[in-house]
Structures are given as structure tokens and as C-alpha cells.
Scaffold this motif. Structure first.
Motif, PDB file in Angstrom:
ATOM      1  N   ASN A 151      33.052  49.053  16.788  1.00 41.26           N
ATOM      2  CA  ASN A 151      33.082  47.681  16.283  1.00 41.26           C
ATOM      3  C   ASN A 151      32.062  46.766  16.927  1.00 41.26           C
ATOM      4  O   ASN A 151      31.649  46.926  18.059  1.00 41.26           O
ATOM      5  N   SER A 301      32.270  45.743  25.551  1.00 45.68           N
ATOM      6  CA  SER A 301      33.000  46.134  24.353  1.00 45.68           C
ATOM      7  C   SER A 301      33.285  47.638  24.384  1.00 45.68           C
ATOM      8  O   SER A 301      34.214  48.109  23.751  1.00 45.68           O
ATOM      9  N   LEU A 302      32.468  48.384  25.109  1.00 45.56           N
ATOM     10  CA  LEU A 302      32.589  49.844  25.155  1.00 45.56           C
ATOM     11  C   LEU A 302      32.806  50.289  26.595  1.00 45.56           C
ATOM     12  O   LEU A 302      32.771  49.478  27.514  1.00 45.56           O
ATOM     13  N   GLY A 316      38.015  51.338  23.818  1.00 47.74           N
ATOM     14  CA  GLY A 316      37.899  52.210  22.649  1.00 47.74           C
ATOM     15  C   GLY A 316      36.649  51.871  21.850  1.00 47.74           C
ATOM     16  O   GLY A 316      35.996  50.853  22.092  1.00 47.74           O
ATOM     17  N   LEU A 317      36.313  52.747  20.901  1.00 43.09           N
ATOM     18  CA  LEU A 317      35.158  52.454  20.041  1.00 43.09           C
ATOM     19  C   LEU A 317      35.521  51.388  19.015  1.00 43.09           C
ATOM     20  O   LEU A 317      34.713  50.560  18.636  1.00 43.09           O
ATOM     21  N   ASP A 319      38.579  48.729  18.509  1.00 49.94           N
ATOM     22  CA  ASP A 319      39.840  48.116  18.915  1.00 49.94           C
ATOM     23  C   ASP A 319      39.708  46.606  18.740  1.00 49.94           C
ATOM     24  O   ASP A 319      38.701  46.117  18.253  1.00 49.94           O
ATOM     25  N   ARG A 321      39.799  44.184  21.034  1.00 48.98           N
ATOM     26  CA  ARG A 321      39.613  43.467  22.293  1.00 48.98           C
ATOM     27  C   ARG A 321      38.255  43.792  22.912  1.00 48.98           C
ATOM     28  O   ARG A 321      37.664  44.832  22.622  1.00 48.98           O
TER      29      ARG A 321
HETATM   30 MG    MG Z   1      35.628  48.117  21.745  1.00 50.80          MG
END
Ligand code: MG
Ligand code: ADP
Length: 404
Positions: A151, A301-302, A316-317, A319, A321
Motif C-alpha cells: 500500500n 510503512s514497510l 505488513g505489505l 495494512d 497503519r
Molecule cells: Mg504497510
């Protein structure tokens, strides 16, 4: 090396960007030695673009009308060129159709390859240099690959709206990222370590205001990456390149119907997170505000900050948040502690010990940073974004990243 004319019809069509200046400057060599011959042997058609400078790849993907004819875009560089390509695609009126469906393949030859590192981590694939290279090449060798949704973040500065996939940094970690640029040619990814030592010797701290909207309680660990998609997307689509499979042609939206970038994000991709204010509006009451002197603010983010080091292993890839991390000057006891922290960070061990309890990590949906002291850099996905303040929000627009 360009592909020779085909005797039998080609089996796929790739748009390939090579940044000859990325990493230690060997991308073109890697491409010519390891990739081109395989593509030719496998009868895969490709168009090679050796980037001539910053912005070149962006302008190509923004304006190419025939982008639908490619099965994937392959990037031989680091995270910086991927950032450019995503933002070029985001400037197209057909962006929401193209971005989730045109996969990005990565041949990691930059000094920072955190996007691929994060995707492979989620796939439980090894990240060491050797297999890491091979994994990228196997995308092409085996003629098929899976594409994983990742995302995107919405970024707002006083001047513009754009997208990002990895990180926003300011203070120490942002300074290291930008000031180590000049060691790129000599040290490749080792440049970050050299930069860290120099920055610690002459540590700067910065006053600023940090506001954020916390995300709810964390969800169960995302052990199986396939589970992650079920809520947001169908299972990962296969990119099979046995026959040319151009994306369906989507009518280009006339200019008169083009949305403003801010509206595009707000109406389609931010509304599910409740009221996210614009940067020029006050933050709502349910946001937390910290005004203090910071060593750094770093938002991920990752999972990975570089190809080998994970910073937020639980990320997560896909999610809802992003992970806000920061250190306040008043909580850091000494430069030695900070040096130990940076070393632990390099090995992914910074979360394991009480010694680093100055290091705060908070899952958030959105955050805003307003520096009071100047002198640092605001760095998005490794690029220096010259702006006075910044806001970032997780979205549910996904890009697709190929990983075997
Ligand atoms: Mg993420
Ligand atoms: P690295 O991981 O080595 O930093 P990146 O992919 O992040 O590699 O690239 C860094 C920057 O190089 C990006 O901002 C990109 O726009 C820029 N760039 C692309 N092509 C060229 C070029 N031919 N010369 C100089 N810079 C370039």
C-alpha cells in the motif's frame, strides 16, 4: 544491448529502466551481463531506457500512451527510481487503474533496496546479497512471477500531493540518508554506516511539532502473506509472460475531468480512515501533539530500512497503519547509547533491549511534522523533499511488486 529482431513472436514485453548512477554505479553492467542475455535467450521483448538524470523515468511513465502494452516495468536501481516511477504513474489521469495492475519488477542495484527487502521478508525469502540478486533475476528467468500488493502513502506538503511506499525521515536518520549521498560511488550501501559515524561526531538535534492519529490495537501477526490480501484484494495475481498480455486499454480521462491530486487521494483513498485534515487545517482533538527537541523522527510503512536491515519487522505489505518512530533529546542519555542503537539498527536488533527505551514506536494512520528548527532534511523514500512541513497518511491504493 538492445534485443535483436525476433523470428518467433516474443513472449512478453517489459519496460526497463536502468539508472547508471545508482549504487556504486554498476547497474548498466549488471543489466548487460546478467539480465539482457537472459531476456534475449527467453525471447522476451523489452524496451530499455537508461535514465539520463533525475525526473527522466517519471516523465516517461507519465506521458507514454502505450503503457498498457507492457506486462511489467522493471527497475534496475534503488528505491529512488521506484519512487520516481510511482509518482510519474500517479500523475496520469488513469492512475487508479494502472498502478495496482502494472507490476514493478526490481533488479536491486541501488545503495538502498528496502522495498524489495520488505517484500522478500514477507515472503520469508533470504535477503543476503547472493540470493537477493538471484531472486530478482529469477523474475525474468522463470518467465513468471507473483506480484504483491503494497500500500501507498499519501504525502501532503504545502506545495504538493504525492505518493510514497516506504518512509519519511527527519533529524539524525534523514541527515544520514542525504549527507551520505556523496559516498555512494565508493561505498555503495556501506555509505549509510560512514554517514552515521560522521553525523554522530557532530550530533544535531531539532525542535519540532509532531502530531499523529494513533491506529487502533494491532491486528494478529501477519504470518502468512497470502492472508493479508484476502481482506483487500483477490489472491496475488500471476504475471505469466508466456504470451503478450497487454493490460486492457482504459479510456484516458479528458483533461476537463481531471481531479486535483488532493481530491483524488481524499475522495478515494483516505475517506475510510475518518476525517484526515488537510495540512493547512488544525489537527482534530483525537490527535496527539508532541512539541519538543528531537534526535529524529522516522516513519515506516514497510519492514525494511535497507535491503538487509529491518526496522519494523511487524509491518505488513498491505495494512491500515504506518509506524511512527522517534527519539527525544531529553530521553537519549549519551552519544554512545545512540551509536549502539545505530549499530543494533544495522543488524535489526534495536527492538531487543531495554537499553534503547528512548526509541518510541507508535502505529498511526496519519501524522504531521512541522519542524521549528531548520537544518535537517525531510526525506521521503530516501529522497530529499524540500518542504517546510509534511503530513502522511496510509491509504488503500496498492502498487504491485513482483517477487518470486
Ligand atoms: Mg504497510
Ligand atoms: P540509490 O539506491 O543508489 O540511491 P536510487 O534508485 O535511489 O539509487 O537513485 C537515486 C537517484 O538517482 C534518484 O533520485 C533518481 O531520480 C536519480 N537518477 C536517475 N537517473 C540518474 C542519472 N542518470 N544520473 C543521476 N541521477 C539519476
Amino acid at each position: 544491448i538492445s534485443p535483436p529482431p525476433f523470428e518467433t513472436p516474443p513472449v512478453g514485453n517489459l519496460l526497463i529502466f536502468v539508472n547508471p548512477k545508482s549504487g556504486a554505479g554498476r547497474s548498466l553492467e549488471v543489466f548487460n551481463k546478467q539480465i539482457a542475455s537472459q531476456l534475449i535467450a527467453k525471447n522476451i521483448n523489452y524496451e530499455l531506457i537508461v535514465t539520463e538524470g533525475s525526473g527522466h523515468a517519471c516523465s516517461i511513465v507519465k506521458t507514454r500512451k502505450d503503457i498498457y502494452l507492457f506486462n511489467a516495468i522493471v527497475i534496475c536501481s534503488g528505491d529512488g527510481l521506484i519512487f520516481e516511477v510511482i509518482n510519474g504513474l500517479l500523475e496520469r489521469p488513469d492512475r487508479s487503474e494502472i498502478i495496482p495492475r502494472l507490476p514493478i519488477g526490481i533488479v536491486p542495484s541501488g545503495s538502498g533496496n528496502a522495498l524489495l527487502g520488505s517484500v522478500l521478508h514477507t515472503r520469508k525469502l533470504p535477503l543476503e546479497d547472493g540470493p537477493f540478486q538471484q531472486t530478482a533475476c529469477s523474475i525474468i528467468q522463470d518467465l513468471e512471477a507473483l506480484a504483491f500488493p503494497v500500500n501507498l502513502l499519501h504525502i501532503e506538503t504545502p506545495e504538493q500531493h504525492f505518493g510514497a511506499f516506504l518512509s519519511i525521515g527527519w533529524g539524525l536518520l534523514g541527515d544520514i540518508d542525504i549527507e551520505s549521498e556523496r559516498f555512494r560511488r565508493i561505498f555503495g550501501s556501506g555509505r549509510f554506516a560512514i554517514g552515521a559515524v560522521l553525523r554522530l561526531l557532530n550530533l544535531r538535534t531539532y525542535r519540532g511539532r509532531l502530531s499523529f492519529l494513533e491506529s487502533g490495537p494491532s491486528e494478529p501477526a501477519q504470518a502468512d502473506p497470502f492472508r493479508v490480501y484476502e481482506t483487500t484484494m483477490p489472491p496475488p495475481f500471476e504475471v505469466v509472460m508466456k504470451e503478450p498480455e497487454p493490460l486492457e486499454r482504459i479510456p484516458i480521462i479528458p483533461d476537463s475531468k481531471k481531479e486535483e491530486m488532493g481530491d483524488f487521494w481524499e475522495t478515494r483513498y483516505l475517506s475510510s480512515y475518518g476525517q484526515i485534515p488537510r495540512l493547512n487545517e488544525a489537527v482534530p482533538e483525537n490527535w496527539t501533539i508532541i512539541e519538543d527537541e528531537f534526535v529524529f523522527v522516522y516513519v515506516m510503512s514497510l519492514s525494511h530500512i535497507s535491503n538487509k536491515g529491518y526496522y519494523v519487522p511487524q509491518a505488513g505489505l498491505v495494512d491500515d497503519r504506518i509506524y511512527l518512530t522517534y527519539a527525544l533529546k531529553k530521553d537519549v542519555t549519551s552519544k554512545i547509547t545512540l551509536a549502539k542503537f545505530l549499530d543494533a539498527l544495522d543488524h535489526g536488533r534495536h527492538n531487543e533491549t531495554q537499553a534503547f527505551d528512548f526509541f518510541k514506536i507508535i502505529p498511526v494512520k496519519s501524522f504531521r511534522l512541522e519542524p521549528i528548527d531548520s537544518g535537517s532534511y525531510i526525506v521521503v523514500d530516501g529522497e530529499d523533499i524540500k518542504c517546510k512541513s509534511i503530513q502522511a497518511t496510509v491509504t488503500n491504493l496498492n502498487m504491485a511488486v513482483m517477487a518470486k
